[in-house]
Structure formats: structure tokens, C-alpha cells
Design an enzyme around this catalytic site. Structure first.
Site, short mmCIF file in Angstrom:
data_model
loop_
_atom_site.label_atom_id
_atom_site.label_comp_id
_atom_site.label_asym_id
_atom_site.label_seq_id
_atom_site.Cartn_x
_atom_site.Cartn_y
_atom_site.Cartn_z
N GLU A 65 -11.74 -0.76 1.54
CA GLU A 65 -10.92 -1.20 2.67
C GLU A 65 -9.66 -0.35 2.84
O GLU A 65 -9.29 0.02 3.96
CB GLU A 65 -10.53 -2.66 2.42
CG GLU A 65 -9.85 -3.33 3.57
CD GLU A 65 -9.54 -4.79 3.25
OE1 GLU A 65 -10.01 -5.28 2.21
OE2 GLU A 65 -8.83 -5.41 4.05
N SER B 166 -4.87 -12.14 5.85
CA SER B 166 -4.70 -13.51 5.33
C SER B 166 -3.58 -13.52 4.30
O SER B 166 -2.74 -14.40 4.29
CB SER B 166 -6.00 -13.98 4.67
OG SER B 166 -7.08 -13.81 5.52
N SER C 248 -1.04 -6.93 1.38
CA SER C 248 -1.13 -5.86 0.39
C SER C 248 -0.08 -4.81 0.73
O SER C 248 0.10 -4.48 1.90
CB SER C 248 -2.51 -5.19 0.43
OG SER C 248 -3.43 -5.98 -0.28
N ARG D 12 -1.67 0.72 -4.84
CA ARG D 12 -1.27 -0.62 -4.44
C ARG D 12 -0.12 -1.02 -5.36
O ARG D 12 -0.30 -1.11 -6.58
CB ARG D 12 -2.43 -1.60 -4.60
CG ARG D 12 -2.13 -3.00 -4.08
CD ARG D 12 -3.31 -3.92 -4.30
NE ARG D 12 -3.19 -5.18 -3.56
CZ ARG D 12 -2.51 -6.24 -3.99
NH1 ARG D 12 -1.88 -6.20 -5.15
NH2 ARG D 12 -2.45 -7.35 -3.27
#
Lengths: 405, 405
Positions: free
Chosen positions: B164, B226, B229, B241
Site C-alpha cells: 500500500e 480509518s 500512518s 513508517r
């Protein structure tokens, strides 16, 4: 000019009442007479007003009469307050008996009442002419600014204002010194292999361990009241506010009142204790079907707080207990997340959590303890104080008496 | 083995339909035949599933028949879906017409539907034998893992899975290149003296300005779905990340559904647009009576989100509009706060915000833009993409076709 010297002696919460009195401050009697009794300190926060006062039997019959009158007023206030559920109350658990201050022995009482009831406090204080008995009190918190003028004009009581963060930090030192090494503790995980799992729903496997905070600096201080303030503390008088969050204890309580119909913090915590946040939140496994391995995110981790609540079927399947728990977990994890970030970025390994949000709230303390350890792979220590509610008020009393003498 | 070369040409959303077709990818025709048409890409998130497909008139009558059948099924799905308010729908605003792919001209359609309705999707896909028309599709998001087996066994459709974050970052580059310099923008404050005030309730004084992201690295990427990140991006293939938060778009929607009875994101945003969060939140001035000068916290700043909602009088004085607004402001400010912390700590001056939370949500974009500038004293830039919803899906289509050929 400061005439005083004060001595702090080791103090244990459970020490025998038969042992000699605890001497917090020893000072010149002239100071005592100048202030009137009892000494009164108030920390007027956004949600709660916390007070401490010293009740003693005076050797001087006139003084004793005055003090007794005032104590009566104070006690009356809490009895007269008609609003069930939000009435002020004494923190009996915190009461310190057999304490010697200025050669007199008595008790330090701790009281709290919702700041929203300040109007009621004024009405009763005026009715009983509080200003006749005390002319000044030590004050801190936002309300020390907000209510200063009203206390002066309506009650004829002056505020000796003290900065909240200075007072809190000095109070922490005082309480830690008084009760070392028992004062500071952390939540110990006896099964470190479970560190590989996400903080589980039940944290009952964690046990409390003493932490000797002999050399505390540097540490990150996370003060959770209505909102959150985060300080980096490098020395007794060397600190800075590095961050904050508006998602604090006030957010937890406000949302719980809206979502569950509860009316008090204690009620909200009791509801949360019986709930399951996983019915309310969307977990990593709800999205990925398991762990998100690329980034090491375990399946049980909350991916989206309240993330299932847009779905009618899920809304039908939850209780007010689950909603309260989800609110508590959401707010607690967010605070832990922000504290962790700062500690990591500043390379500080100890994070001390204080504030009224943690009162009667072991769920959050355990969650913070476990989460900080989990996310830092054991390199960060989340620390808590046994008598942290006392910290600020004790130092406030001390500072008030000494600093303005 | 990759046979393809692809060419990206400048593309403007508003370009005339009379101009020549936009060529996104040019490739070997054998790839086209191997894949079947239309090409289909799905980003299956925690709350929303986003799809893109390419609709074209084929020169080959057999292929054209197949494609038309599939398009009918796709369109039927959205018509048949009976649940009002949560039904899937085409993002017509995003549709790209007159696009040339592999020598054929057609349209790229964008569709989204709630991931919670995946069962309905399967039922309709089975009924219409979707697997007869396509044997594979490009997939990303958590659902690419969660639903892979079900697509294979129930529909006989294989997933070509793509990470993703890789897809999002590559998609961003693609879209920025296609539409440079118009793609990237920020919210400009024409009255910088107002920087001294807290971000006000209404941000209508902010105006949108283009930002030429010619040399984008490094930047912080905040992807708000939702959950949230946060990535630090140092180069086209160099990122990590660094953080995340479970308080994201799912939290906003979930809480709004509980607090206001709304059922969709669009409805929640529309409610928030009419509300005033200051009735719900406790502000610094509610606690201090004004600014908290020592730490430079202005009186209008939210000290405690939902901090007035423990008080019955205040609860009587609010509307569902105020509650929706407070929820939006709470979630948005928390994301901004975390993003700011990371940008400051990593000494990165540009923060790019993307994700479906920002769709039809200028309130949050303006709030983020203003707050980032305010808290960083103008040193940080909050950037947004005009067609960011397209990013991931366009690259997914491209990567699917090229990468697996």
C-alpha cells in the site's frame, strides 16, 4: 525574607499512628501567626479543584476557636452541596494524620470538588464569612488566574499564586523524598515473551514494583488533567514544556457522559472496567485478517478507535461498558503514543505519568506501562507515584508558607 | 519480464475533451490480451474499498462484448445495492475521460463502497459470474491480504498484491507529474498577523495556492484513512513508517454516528460544517480566564476536547452540529499535533496530508494548514493533493499491468 528551615523526614503511607509525628516544615512561629490557621492551598484545575488544609488543635484558645470555626465551614460546604454525583468530597485515603507543622500536630486534609461548582463554593463562603478567618491562601492551576479577582472582591481573600508546573515538580521531589523508595513504581511484566503480543485486554498479569528514583534526571513528565501537558525535566529547576494534547481526562469524562449517560469520573471508570473495547474499535486484524507484518503491527492492535461504530450491526452489539472502555483505551493510548514519541526523540528513558486522570484508574496506568514497554522494546520505563495527588498540594502549602513569609 | 514502456504526459483535470487522449501507459499488446479487460484495481481499506477500472470500446468485437458485460455487472452492483446511505458509488468527479492506454481510448472510472459490504459484492459477483470475465486484479490495502483467499476460491479471481505504501508513494509521483504544477497546494493566510491568534473557528480567510513540488524530498507523509500512518520519505524508494495513530477517519465517523445518529461520512461532514466546537470543548480561557501566557497558549486554544460535556448545563446547550464539529476538530488537531511533532523532530519542513478523511472535508484541510503554520511559526508547510484519491489507484493499475506482465 525567609526565616524558615524545613525538614523532610521519611514517611510511609502505612506507618503506625503510634510513631512520632511527621515533621514536614519547621519554622519560626511568627510566620504561623501572620498567616492565621488553617493554612489553605488550592489547585484550581479545568475540571477539578483540589484543596489541602491543615487541621490542628491550637495551644492558643482564641486561635483554636477561629480554626475550628473555619473547619466547620469547610466541612459544611461539602455537606450542604446538594448536587448528587458531582458534590465535592474529602480524599480520606490521602489524609495525613499526626503531622507536625511549626511545632503543632494535626492532620493534612485533602478535598476536591468540581470547578464547575465554584459558584456554590462562593455562596457558602460568603454566607459563612470565610474571609473573616483567612485573608490569603496559596493558589495554583488555571483558576488561580481566573478566580483571583473574585476571591479578592467577593471574599476578601488574596491569592498567593504559584506556577502550576514549578509547584508540581517541587511537590514531586518532596513526596518522593518523604516516601522513598516506596513512592515510585512501575508495572512489571513477569512474562516478557508476551511483549511480542499487543497489549492484551486484561493486564492482570502485570505486577507493581518499586522503582528507586534516586537520580531522576532527565525524565519526561506527562501531567494528565483535563488536557495533557508534557514536560522534559533536566534538573530541579531546568525544564520545558515540549508538548501537550487536548485529549485528556476531560475528554474521557466528557465523551463517557455523552455516550453512556454516566455523570462522574468514578462511574465512567467503573463502567470501563467491565467493557471490551475490541467490539467498538477496528483492529489491525479486522482490516488485514491478521498481523500487518511489514510494519510489525500485531493483529490485536487498534487500527481505528471507534472504527466499527459506523456500522449499524456493530452498534447493536455493544454495551455502555464497551463504549466507556473504548473511550478510556483511546485516550490512554493516544497519550502513551505522544509521550513515547517525545521520549524516543529526546532520548530520555524515563516517563513519569501524573495527574487526576490516573486516580482510581489502574486500567490506564497498566495500559500505559505495558504499551510504553512494548513499543520501546523494553527501553522505556513508565513510572507512577503512589501519592501523586498530594505532590502539588503539599508543596503548595509549603511554598505558600515559606515563600511569602 | 517487462516488455513495456510507459509515458506520462501532462494532464489537467479541466483540460478540454477535444484535445488528444491522455496516454498514461503505452505497452505491448500481448500484455493487454493476457490480462483481459477492463483492468481492475482495488484498494481495500478498513472502512472503504476504492476501485478503478478502465472502460473502453475495443476494436475486437469479442473482447468488446466481454468488457461490456463486465461493466454492466459493475454498474449493476451499485444499482442493486439496497442499503441506503452506505451504498457504493462512483466518484464521478474523479473520472478521467479520453485516456489512451495501450493504443485504446476510454475512461478510467473510480468507485468506492464500504468494505463492510464486501459480502454483498461477493453475492453479486457470484451471481453474475465475475470470474468468467476477469481472472486477476491488482489489489492493495489490508483487504488485499484479508480477502485474497475468498476472491480466489469463491470468484476464481487472483490478486496481484502490491504494498500500500509503495503504491501510494509511486502514485503520488505519477499524479504530481501528470498535473504539475497544479496538483499540489497549500492554504495561504493573507493575514499573517492573525498567526498570533489561535486557529479561529472559521478559516474562510485562507486561500488556496499552488505549490510546485519539483524537488519533494524529504517530506513527512500523513495518510489518514480509518487510522493514520505517518512516513518519513527521503527519496523515491527510501522511506520508513515512523508513527501512526488509531485516531483517524474511522474514529471521526464512528463517534459521529454514535453522537449524532448520522450514518455516512458525507452526512457527518455536513453536520460539522454547521457546528461550533467551542460549546463542547473546554478552552484555555475557560480554565485560565484568558491566555496561558507562560507557555504562549492562547485563550481560544482547546485545552480539553469534549471537556465541557461532563456538565449537564452544557450538554443541554449543544446540538448535533456542535458535536460533529467538535469530533472533527478533535481528530484533526490530534493528527496535526502528531505530524507536527515528527516534522519538527526530524527537521523536515514539508508535511503532505493524504487519505480519504480529507475527501469532501475542507474544514480539516484548512485546520491542518493553519495549525501547522501557527505552531511552527510559519516554518512548516502543510501540503495537499488535488487528485490524491486517484494516486494510489492509478499507480495500482499501472503497476499491475507492467509489473506482472
Amino acid at each position: 525574607m525567609i526565616f524558615l528551615r524545613y525538614v523532610v523526614r521519611s514517611y510511609s503511607h502505612n506507618r503506625s499512628r503510634k510513631s512520632g509525628p511527621l515533621c514536614i516544615f519547621r519554622f519560626n512561629a511568627s510566620v504561623f501567626h501572620g498567616k492565621g490557621m488553617p493554612w489553605f492551598g488550592m489547585d484550581i484545575g479545568g475540571t477539578l479543584t483540589k484543596c489541602a488544609y491543615f487541621e490542628t488543635k491550637s495551644a492558643n484558645p482564641d486561635l483554636h476557636h477561629q480554626e475550628t470555626e473555619l473547619i466547620k465551614i469547610v466541612k459544611k460546604y461539602f455537606k450542604e452541596n446538594p448536587r448528587k454525583g458531582v458534590a465535592g468530597q474529602a480524599d480520606i485515603r490521602l489524609q495525613m494524620d499526626n503531622v507536625s507543622i511549626g511545632g503543632r500536630t494535626g492532620s493534612v486534609h485533602f478535598i476536591r470538588f468540581p470547578t464547575s461548582l465554584m459558584d456554590d463554593f462562593f455562596a457558602i463562603a460568603k454566607k459563612h464569612q470565610l474571609g473573616k478567618f483567612i485573608s490569603a491562601l496559596g493558589a495554583t492551576g488555571g483558576g488561580a488566574y481566573k478566580f483571583e479577582e473574585r476571591f479578592a472582591t467577593e471574599l476578601n481573600i488574596k491569592f498567593a499564586k504559584f506556577d502550576e508546573m514549578d509547584t508540581l515538580l517541587n511537590g514531586m521531589r518532596l513526596v518522593v523524598k518523604m516516601n522513598r523508595p516506596k513512592e515510585v513504581y512501575y508495572w512489571y511484566n513477569p512474562h516478557p515473551d508476551e511483549q511480542n503480543c499487543n497489549p492484551p485486554q486484561e493486564k492482570d498479569h502485570l505486577s507493581r514494583k518499586e522503582y528507586d528514583l534516586n537520580d531522576p534526571y532527565p525524565f519526561v513528565l506527562v501531567n494528565i488533567g483535563s488536557g495533557v501537558s508534557i514536560l522534559a525535566v533536566y534538573g530541579p529547576h531546568n525544564y520545558k514544556r515540549i508538548s501537550g494534547s487536548s485529549l485528556g481526562g476531560g475528554t474521557f469524562l466528557g465523551l463517557c457522559c455523552l455516550l453512556t449517560g454516566c455523570t462522574t469520573f468514578e462511574e465512567a471508570i467503573a463502567l470501563a472496567a467491565k467493557g471490551d473495547h475490541r467490539k467498538v474499535d477496528k483492529l489491525v486484524r479486522d482490516i488485514y485478517g491478521g498481523d500487518y507484518k511489514k510494519f510489525g503491527l500485531p493483529g490485536d492492535l487498534v487500527a481505528s478507535s471507534f472504527g466499527n461504530m459506523n456500522l449499524p450491526d456493530h452498534r447493536l452489539n455493544i454495551s455502555k461498558f464497551d463504549l466507556a472502555r473504548a473511550t478510556l483505551v483511546t485516550i490512554t493510548n493516544n497519550i502513551g503514543n505522544i509521550a513515547l514519541m517525545w521520549a524516543v526523540n529526546l532520548k530520555i528513558s524515563r516517563v513519569v505519568f501524573v495527574g487526576n486522570f490516573l486516580r482510581v484508574n489502574p486500567i490506564s496506568a497498566k495500559l500505559l506501562g505495558h504499551a510504553m514497554s512494548f513499543w520501546s522494546r523494553g527501553t522505556l520505563e513508565a513510572l507512577f507515584l503512589e501519592h501523586e495527588v498530594r505532590c502539588l498540594l503539599l508543596h503548595l502549602l509549603k511554598h505558600y508558607i515559606i515563600g511569602s513569609s
